[in-house]
Design a protein around this motif. Structure first.
Motif, PDB file in Angstrom:
ATOM      1  N   PHE A  59      41.359-132.761 -26.380  1.00  0.00           N
ATOM      2  CA  PHE A  59      40.856-134.003 -26.967  1.00  0.00           C
ATOM      3  C   PHE A  59      40.512-133.803 -28.440  1.00  0.00           C
ATOM      4  O   PHE A  59      40.728-134.698 -29.263  1.00  0.00           O
ATOM      5  N   VAL A  60      39.969-132.641 -28.779  1.00  0.00           N
ATOM      6  CA  VAL A  60      39.698-132.347 -30.196  1.00  0.00           C
ATOM      7  C   VAL A  60      41.009-132.332 -30.982  1.00  0.00           C
ATOM      8  O   VAL A  60      41.095-132.895 -32.085  1.00  0.00           O
ATOM      9  N   TYR A  61      42.042-131.692 -30.430  1.00  0.00           N
ATOM     10  CA  TYR A  61      43.352-131.704 -31.087  1.00  0.00           C
ATOM     11  C   TYR A  61      43.836-133.139 -31.287  1.00  0.00           C
ATOM     12  O   TYR A  61      44.366-133.488 -32.357  1.00  0.00           O
ATOM     13  N   ALA A  62      43.666-133.957 -30.248  1.00  0.00           N
ATOM     14  CA  ALA A  62      44.109-135.348 -30.337  1.00  0.00           C
ATOM     15  C   ALA A  62      43.332-136.104 -31.412  1.00  0.00           C
ATOM     16  O   ALA A  62      43.919-136.849 -32.210  1.00  0.00           O
ATOM     17  N   GLY A  63      42.018-135.907 -31.451  1.00  0.00           N
ATOM     18  CA  GLY A  63      41.202-136.582 -32.458  1.00  0.00           C
ATOM     19  C   GLY A  63      41.591-136.201 -33.869  1.00  0.00           C
ATOM     20  O   GLY A  63      41.705-137.065 -34.753  1.00  0.00           O
ATOM     21  N   LEU A  64      41.812-134.912 -34.098  1.00  0.00           N
ATOM     22  CA  LEU A  64      42.225-134.453 -35.428  1.00  0.00           C
ATOM     23  C   LEU A  64      43.604-134.994 -35.791  1.00  0.00           C
ATOM     24  O   LEU A  64      43.869-135.337 -36.948  1.00  0.00           O
ATOM     25  N   THR A  65      44.479-135.089 -34.790  1.00  0.00           N
ATOM     26  CA  THR A  65      45.823-135.622 -35.033  1.00  0.00           C
ATOM     27  C   THR A  65      45.757-137.098 -35.410  1.00  0.00           C
ATOM     28  O   THR A  65      46.480-137.551 -36.311  1.00  0.00           O
ATOM     29  N   ILE A  66      44.883-137.851 -34.753  1.00  0.00           N
ATOM     30  CA  ILE A  66      44.719-139.268 -35.090  1.00  0.00           C
ATOM     31  C   ILE A  66      44.185-139.422 -36.514  1.00  0.00           C
ATOM     32  O   ILE A  66      44.586-140.340 -37.244  1.00  0.00           O
ATOM     33  N   ILE A  67      43.295-138.520 -36.929  1.00  0.00           N
ATOM     34  CA  ILE A  67      42.812-138.533 -38.311  1.00  0.00           C
ATOM     35  C   ILE A  67      43.984-138.330 -39.270  1.00  0.00           C
ATOM     36  O   ILE A  67      44.106-139.010 -40.297  1.00  0.00           O
ATOM     37  N   GLY A  68      44.884-137.397 -38.925  1.00  0.00           N
ATOM     38  CA  GLY A  68      46.065-137.164 -39.753  1.00  0.00           C
ATOM     39  C   GLY A  68      46.950-138.394 -39.829  1.00  0.00           C
ATOM     40  O   GLY A  68      47.468-138.748 -40.892  1.00  0.00           O
ATOM     41  N   ALA A  69      47.116-139.073 -38.689  1.00  0.00           N
ATOM     42  CA  ALA A  69      47.917-140.300 -38.678  1.00  0.00           C
ATOM     43  C   ALA A  69      47.264-141.373 -39.532  1.00  0.00           C
ATOM     44  O   ALA A  69      47.959-142.165 -40.192  1.00  0.00           O
ATOM     45  N   GLY A  70      45.935-141.400 -39.528  1.00  0.00           N
ATOM     46  CA  GLY A  70      45.210-142.387 -40.330  1.00  0.00           C
ATOM     47  C   GLY A  70      45.482-142.240 -41.814  1.00  0.00           C
ATOM     48  O   GLY A  70      45.455-143.222 -42.563  1.00  0.00           O
ATOM     49  N   LEU A  71      45.761-141.000 -42.256  1.00  0.00           N
ATOM     50  CA  LEU A  71      46.092-140.777 -43.664  1.00  0.00           C
ATOM     51  C   LEU A  71      47.343-141.557 -44.046  1.00  0.00           C
ATOM     52  O   LEU A  71      47.389-142.210 -45.095  1.00  0.00           O
TER      53      LEU A  71
END
Length: 212
Positions: A59-71
């Motif tokens: 889930f942490v990996y997923a959250g960080l990935t979503i942050i990257g997508a937000g960029l």
């Protein structure tokens, strides 16, 4: 200068540098939008392939990935304006890709709960996915009738932040709480937009009668 102001200025400076760098590559803003979708699909895969034993880490990996997508979600419009590539289709494409991104993320969560036989949360996640889509649909449909319908709290940025916080703090059960928050406030937003549209259409009807 406070530290919050300094952080804001530093973030803005970094974002401008990223936008300027992307503009120099002449990359299509639509390509940036599509890359954001692909990154969100990766986040969905982290959710979907998580198991009880490694859920917190995944889930942490997923959250960080979503942050990257937000960029990518933040820079595509800026790059379009900087390179004079703003278009009606670009706005439409961005909106459609956002909907696919939302569905992908919630579908990943749905698969996670289904694999763990947590049927209640399967249903809750499906409800949240539907409610979030309805938030966007009610605005789009209303604006085709009354011009503007920006009322309501639970817009896409708030939804994404809620999911990110839930993912990063899943160890403490925050994702379950985040789904409840999303379910409640998304439903309230839909109701608010339905009511607002009703009142606006009635007002427009009264104006037409007065003119007649």
């Amino acid at each position: 200068m406070t530290w919050t102001n300094a952080f804001g200025k530093g973030s803005g400076w970094l974002l401008n540098k990223i936008v300027n760098g992307l503009a120099l590559t002449r990359i299509s803003p639509n390509a940036l939008t599509f890359i954001g979708l692909l990154i969100n699909i990766v986040a969905a895969l982290f959710f979907g392939f998580a198991r009880a034993q490694n859920a917190d880490r995944m889930f942490v990996y997923a959250g960080l990935t979503i942050i990257g997508a937000g960029l990518f979600d933040m820079v595509d419009g800026r790059v379009a304006r900087l390179t004079n590539q703003v278009s009606v289709f670009g706005a439409f494409f961005d909106s459609v890709m956002d909907r696919y991104s939302d569905v992908a993320i919630f579908f990943g969560l749905l698969v996670f709960y289904a694999r763990g036989n947590r049927l209640f949360y399967v249903g809750l996640t499906a409800f949240v996915m539907t409610a979030c889509l309805m938030v966007s649909y009610t605005r789009a449909r209303a604006e085709a009738l009354i011009g503007s319908c920006k009322v309501g709290f639970m817009e896409r940025p708030e939804r994404i932040v809620c999911v990110i916080l839930g993912a990063l703090a899943n160890h403490w059960g925050v994702m379950a709480a985040a789904l409840w928050v999303l379910a409640f406030f998304s439903t309230v937003t839909v109701i608010h937009r339905i009511r607002y549209t009703y009142l606006e259409t009635e007002r427009m009807k009264m104006l037409e009668l007065k003119r007649g």
